[in-house]
Design a protein around this motif. Structure first.
Motif, PDB file in Angstrom:
ATOM      1  N   MET A 141      43.531 -26.023  98.257  1.00 37.72           N
ATOM      2  CA  MET A 141      43.123 -26.015  96.752  1.00 37.72           C
ATOM      3  C   MET A 141      44.289 -25.924  96.047  1.00 37.72           C
ATOM      4  O   MET A 141      44.243 -26.572  94.672  1.00 37.72           O
ATOM      5  N   ALA A 142      45.447 -25.269  96.420  1.00 42.55           N
ATOM      6  CA  ALA A 142      46.701 -25.222  95.795  1.00 42.55           C
ATOM      7  C   ALA A 142      47.465 -26.687  95.689  1.00 42.55           C
ATOM      8  O   ALA A 142      48.081 -26.637  94.534  1.00 42.55           O
ATOM      9  N   GLY A 143      47.182 -27.509  96.444  1.00 38.53           N
ATOM     10  CA  GLY A 143      47.527 -28.901  96.228  1.00 38.53           C
ATOM     11  C   GLY A 143      46.586 -29.880  95.556  1.00 38.53           C
ATOM     12  O   GLY A 143      46.940 -31.093  95.568  1.00 38.53           O
ATOM     13  N   ALA A 149      46.850 -15.540 102.361  1.00 42.14           N
ATOM     14  CA  ALA A 149      47.803 -15.950 101.123  1.00 42.14           C
ATOM     15  C   ALA A 149      49.066 -16.678 101.406  1.00 42.14           C
ATOM     16  O   ALA A 149      49.473 -17.528 100.940  1.00 42.14           O
ATOM     17  N   TYR A 150      49.667 -15.777 102.613  1.00 38.67           N
ATOM     18  CA  TYR A 150      50.976 -16.137 102.995  1.00 38.67           C
ATOM     19  C   TYR A 150      50.734 -17.659 103.619  1.00 38.67           C
ATOM     20  O   TYR A 150      51.614 -18.588 103.589  1.00 38.67           O
ATOM     21  N   GLY A 151      49.855 -17.850 104.357  1.00 35.61           N
ATOM     22  CA  GLY A 151      49.666 -19.034 105.247  1.00 35.61           C
ATOM     23  C   GLY A 151      49.254 -20.279 104.519  1.00 35.61           C
ATOM     24  O   GLY A 151      49.484 -21.439 104.993  1.00 35.61           O
ATOM     25  N   SER A 152      48.819 -20.024 103.248  1.00 38.36           N
ATOM     26  CA  SER A 152      48.302 -21.050 102.502  1.00 38.36           C
ATOM     27  C   SER A 152      49.532 -21.665 101.859  1.00 38.36           C
ATOM     28  O   SER A 152      49.549 -23.046 101.733  1.00 38.36           O
ATOM     29  N   GLU A 153      50.674 -21.072 101.788  1.00 41.18           N
ATOM     30  CA  GLU A 153      52.096 -21.901 101.408  1.00 41.18           C
ATOM     31  C   GLU A 153      52.525 -22.484 102.489  1.00 41.18           C
ATOM     32  O   GLU A 153      53.205 -23.796 102.440  1.00 41.18           O
ATOM     33  N   VAL A 199      42.155 -23.098 103.250  1.00 42.94           N
ATOM     34  CA  VAL A 199      41.248 -23.398 102.024  1.00 42.94           C
ATOM     35  C   VAL A 199      42.007 -23.111 101.005  1.00 42.94           C
ATOM     36  O   VAL A 199      41.796 -24.206  99.949  1.00 42.94           O
ATOM     37  N   LEU A 200      42.868 -22.276 100.635  1.00 48.84           N
ATOM     38  CA  LEU A 200      43.763 -21.751  99.685  1.00 48.84           C
ATOM     39  C   LEU A 200      44.748 -22.849  99.542  1.00 48.84           C
ATOM     40  O   LEU A 200      45.279 -23.488  98.676  1.00 48.84           O
TER      41      LEU A 200
END
Length: 243
Positions: free
Chosen positions: A42-44, A102-106, A38-39
């Protein structure tokens, strides 16, 4: 002999603690995986607002200590909102899932960005919707690159789950502290808990290697088979006068 007797005596007390640890780790991994996608998506995103919200959440949970996050959910959130958690292990799952998510979103964002731009352009040419583009083309190609980092994060989450003992969740670490305080054979209990954590981490790594092989096979990236070296007929060489 005393060490062995203490080891056997600690087994019943650690069985429920092992179940609690496994339960928290599995739920934490599921929550972290969902938040990672999800994050990461969203970050991309092209929308500045969506991308900004994702960046704030990611940096907040990456930039603060997991211990602090545990106590925020344990003390601050109930104090401010009046919301209480029925079970303390829920707090552990939330903190672990949000932190490692949060780490996995990167990882997700980087793997998606690594997919060749031609693939993105092809989905536009085929007039695919955003959902079709991500689920049928982009994510299947990016998924094999996500698995190894996810494996490391899952093992880190397992080790980080020991911190839930600080909020009195009866996991393996908590039970070890209790047995040590009661004089229940610290050396034997600690040795057993060390082995249990190692076994759990090894199972996670083995499972993730299986997932990685399946992911690569799903997009045709099957690892090449080992080539056998040709056998030399030493008998014929001897008859021919060689050697």
């Amino acid at each position: 002999m005393d060490f062995f007797n203490q080891l056997v005596a600690s087994l019943p007390s650690l069985s429920h603690a092992l179940y609690t640890t496994v339960y928290i780790v599995i739920l934490g991994c599921i929550l972290a995986a969902v938040l990672s996608f999800v994050l990461g998506l969203m970050a991309g995103a092209k929308n500045v607002l969506i991308r900004g919200v994702a960046r704030v959440v990611i940096e907040l949970f990456r930039g603060t200590s997991l211990v602090v996050q545990l106590f925020v959910f344990y003390i601050v959130v109930p104090e401010i909102t009046g919301m209480t958690f029925d079970s303390k292990w829920v707090i552990g799952v939330l903190a672990l899932g949000l932190n490692y998510g949060a780490y996995g979103s990167e990882v997700v964002r980087g793997a998606i960005n690594a997919v060749p731009q031609a693939q993105h352009e092809a989905t536009v040419a085929l007039n695919l919707t955003y959902w079709q583009k991500m689920t049928r083309v982009i994510v299947p190609q990016a998924w094999p690159e996500m698995v190894p980092p996810f494996s490391n994060l899952a093992i880190q989450l397992l080790k980080g789950s020991a911190l839930v003992s600080m909020i009195d969740v009866a996991d393996l670490t908590y039970r070890t502290d209790v047995m040590a305080a009661s004089g229940g054979g610290l050396m034997a209990t600690t040795a057993l808990v060390l082995v249990l954590y190692f076994i759990l981490s090894y199972l996670i790594a083995t499972f993730m290697r299986f997932v990685e092989r399946r992911a690569k096979a799903g997009i045709g990236q099957v690892p090449p088979k080992k080539r056998k070296l040709p056998q030399i007929d030493t008998k014929n060489l001897t008859q021919a006068g060689v050697g």
